[in-house]
Write a protein that holds these residues in place. Sequence first.
Motif, PDB file in Angstrom:
ATOM      1  N   ASN A 161      -4.747   9.631  -4.307  1.00 22.59           N
ATOM      2  CA  ASN A 161      -4.986   8.284  -4.828  1.00 22.59           C
ATOM      3  C   ASN A 161      -4.247   8.046  -6.139  1.00 22.59           C
ATOM      4  O   ASN A 161      -3.721   6.957  -6.381  1.00 22.59           O
ATOM      5  CB  ASN A 161      -6.485   8.048  -5.011  1.00 22.59           C
ATOM      6  CG  ASN A 161      -7.220   7.911  -3.695  1.00 22.59           C
ATOM      7  OD1 ASN A 161      -6.640   7.491  -2.698  1.00 22.59           O
ATOM      8  ND2 ASN A 161      -8.496   8.277  -3.672  1.00 22.59           N
ATOM      9  N   LEU A 162      -4.225   9.057  -6.997  1.00 23.60           N
ATOM     10  CA  LEU A 162      -3.512   8.918  -8.266  1.00 23.60           C
ATOM     11  C   LEU A 162      -2.012   8.745  -8.035  1.00 23.60           C
ATOM     12  O   LEU A 162      -1.355   7.934  -8.698  1.00 23.60           O
ATOM     13  CB  LEU A 162      -3.769  10.147  -9.155  1.00 23.60           C
ATOM     14  CG  LEU A 162      -5.164  10.271  -9.753  1.00 23.60           C
ATOM     15  CD1 LEU A 162      -5.315  11.622 -10.454  1.00 23.60           C
ATOM     16  CD2 LEU A 162      -5.450   9.140 -10.744  1.00 23.60           C
ATOM     17  N   VAL A 203       2.789   2.464  -7.379  1.00 22.63           N
ATOM     18  CA  VAL A 203       2.657   1.014  -7.541  1.00 22.63           C
ATOM     19  C   VAL A 203       2.922   0.624  -8.995  1.00 22.63           C
ATOM     20  O   VAL A 203       3.569  -0.394  -9.270  1.00 22.63           O
ATOM     21  CB  VAL A 203       1.267   0.538  -7.082  1.00 22.63           C
ATOM     22  CG1 VAL A 203       1.092  -0.947  -7.368  1.00 22.63           C
ATOM     23  CG2 VAL A 203       1.092   0.790  -5.590  1.00 22.63           C
ATOM     24  N   TYR A 204       2.439   1.442  -9.938  1.00 22.40           N
ATOM     25  CA  TYR A 204       2.708   1.188 -11.352  1.00 22.40           C
ATOM     26  C   TYR A 204       4.210   1.209 -11.631  1.00 22.40           C
ATOM     27  O   TYR A 204       4.736   0.392 -12.396  1.00 22.40           O
ATOM     28  CB  TYR A 204       2.023   2.233 -12.228  1.00 22.40           C
ATOM     29  CG  TYR A 204       0.561   1.989 -12.491  1.00 22.40           C
ATOM     30  CD1 TYR A 204      -0.093   0.867 -11.992  1.00 22.40           C
ATOM     31  CD2 TYR A 204      -0.193   2.880 -13.245  1.00 22.40           C
ATOM     32  CE1 TYR A 204      -1.434   0.635 -12.232  1.00 22.40           C
ATOM     33  CE2 TYR A 204      -1.548   2.658 -13.503  1.00 22.40           C
ATOM     34  CZ  TYR A 204      -2.152   1.541 -12.990  1.00 22.40           C
ATOM     35  OH  TYR A 204      -3.478   1.314 -13.237  1.00 22.40           O
ATOM     36  N   SER A 256      -0.599   7.452  -5.405  1.00 27.51           N
ATOM     37  CA  SER A 256      -0.399   6.106  -4.862  1.00 27.51           C
ATOM     38  C   SER A 256      -0.404   5.078  -5.975  1.00 27.51           C
ATOM     39  O   SER A 256       0.438   4.177  -6.029  1.00 27.51           O
ATOM     40  CB  SER A 256      -1.509   5.786  -3.846  1.00 27.51           C
ATOM     41  OG  SER A 256      -1.530   6.734  -2.813  1.00 27.51           O
ATOM     42  N   THR A 257      -1.362   5.225  -6.887  1.00 33.06           N
ATOM     43  CA  THR A 257      -1.456   4.309  -8.029  1.00 33.06           C
ATOM     44  C   THR A 257      -0.212   4.387  -8.896  1.00 33.06           C
ATOM     45  O   THR A 257       0.330   3.360  -9.327  1.00 33.06           O
ATOM     46  CB  THR A 257      -2.700   4.642  -8.868  1.00 33.06           C
ATOM     47  OG1 THR A 257      -3.871   4.519  -8.056  1.00 33.06           O
ATOM     48  CG2 THR A 257      -2.819   3.706 -10.060  1.00 33.06           C
ATOM     49  N   VAL A 298      -2.733   7.745 -16.141  1.00 30.93           N
ATOM     50  CA  VAL A 298      -2.801   8.266 -14.772  1.00 30.93           C
ATOM     51  C   VAL A 298      -2.084   9.615 -14.691  1.00 30.93           C
ATOM     52  O   VAL A 298      -2.539  10.531 -13.989  1.00 30.93           O
ATOM     53  CB  VAL A 298      -2.197   7.268 -13.760  1.00 30.93           C
ATOM     54  CG1 VAL A 298      -2.219   7.845 -12.352  1.00 30.93           C
ATOM     55  CG2 VAL A 298      -2.975   5.966 -13.779  1.00 30.93           C
ATOM     56  N   THR A 307      -1.043   2.656 -19.355  1.00 28.12           N
ATOM     57  CA  THR A 307      -1.811   2.864 -18.125  1.00 28.12           C
ATOM     58  C   THR A 307      -1.182   3.949 -17.259  1.00 28.12           C
ATOM     59  O   THR A 307      -1.886   4.768 -16.662  1.00 28.12           O
ATOM     60  CB  THR A 307      -1.897   1.557 -17.312  1.00 28.12           C
ATOM     61  OG1 THR A 307      -0.581   1.010 -17.149  1.00 28.12           O
ATOM     62  CG2 THR A 307      -2.787   0.541 -18.006  1.00 28.12           C
ATOM     63  N   THR A 308       0.140   3.972 -17.205  1.00 29.19           N
ATOM     64  CA  THR A 308       0.835   4.992 -16.436  1.00 29.19           C
ATOM     65  C   THR A 308       0.650   6.366 -17.068  1.00 29.19           C
ATOM     66  O   THR A 308       0.429   7.362 -16.365  1.00 29.19           O
ATOM     67  CB  THR A 308       2.336   4.656 -16.331  1.00 29.19           C
ATOM     68  OG1 THR A 308       2.490   3.364 -15.756  1.00 29.19           O
ATOM     69  CG2 THR A 308       3.065   5.679 -15.481  1.00 29.19           C
ATOM     70  N   THR A 312       0.849  -1.181   0.000  1.00 28.62           N
ATOM     71  CA  THR A 312       0.000   0.000   0.000  1.00 28.62           C
ATOM     72  C   THR A 312       0.888   1.235   0.000  1.00 28.62           C
ATOM     73  O   THR A 312       1.952   1.257   0.613  1.00 28.62           O
ATOM     74  CB  THR A 312      -0.916   0.031   1.238  1.00 28.62           C
ATOM     75  OG1 THR A 312      -0.110  -0.015   2.417  1.00 28.62           O
ATOM     76  CG2 THR A 312      -1.871  -1.148   1.235  1.00 28.62           C
TER      77      THR A 312
END
Length: 310
Positions: free
Chosen positions: A165-166, A172-173, A168-169, A144, A140-141, A11
């Motif tokens: 949130n973006l 992880v990406y 954080s995503t 975002v 996908t990156t 996370t």
Amino acid sequence: MNADHWLKYITAEGIVISQSHLKGDWGIEMASADGSYFHFVAQGGAFFSIDGMDEVQLCAGDLIVLPQGDAHKLKRTKNSSTVSLGHFVKHSNGLHRKDPDATSFLCGAIGIDRHMVMPAIKSLPRSLHLKAGSGNVAPTTIEVLKQLRTEVENAQLGSQVVIRNLLSTLFVYVLREWSENAKAEAGTWFSAMQNPHIAKALACIHERPNHNWTLDRLAQEANLSRSTFANQFRDSVGETPHSYLTRWRLGIAAQLLNQTTLSIGEIAYKVGYRSEFSFNRAFKAARGRTAAKERESRQPQGTPLLVPTK
């Protein structure tokens, strides 16, 4: 090999330290921190520099991440003077200059459980530059990054939540892309992930932390002899299988302590400990406080250590 077996437990939380839309000359000097920095340029441009590396020009839509929290500078031009982060936040954070030539940017930190991902963090470059218009970044990156730029440029109700949130995503990406596609240096955690034998053992640890894993059993899963497996694991991951297993188990335990109402004894069993006493002893040795104290803190998972502001 698919990296989802470890990423699904990770996370991250994007923390915005400063958001500004500035015209003219400006510069920030940020000290090293036990966390991960990021800078995102939504409009205009900037120059990023870190000791021992070439200066990098950032364009609109670009994101740069410093996984290991190295000291660095972010400036409007190559010759711009800099001030400390604390000084900048006090005098320039939140300023919005209504000028089409102004630079709009975010500075912040990424909060992660560094106990769980330290081998991965150490294997990453000192800085990762995600270019909005680059063909080397996954679609996908890129999408975002576009969403992030829209939220920064057109702040609306709830934008701060969306931005966090973006971010954080995105982080992880970044980890996923690096683990699956980068040509990892030999002797690093990502090279271990690309070694089918060691990756199989890591997957076993990640997916079944409660199993009674022994060196012999992990070697069998990796289809290697005991000695060969132990040597390859230590050389690539940077620690022994037992040390890695313990740290991963306690990382999962920390998440359960923060996110569930399971008793400490139940959590101990879920991560492979057959007694609450042995679990508590291991947890305190690794984390510096007891499992009960960890639960009392109830901090959101992924909250970063404080970033210095002076």
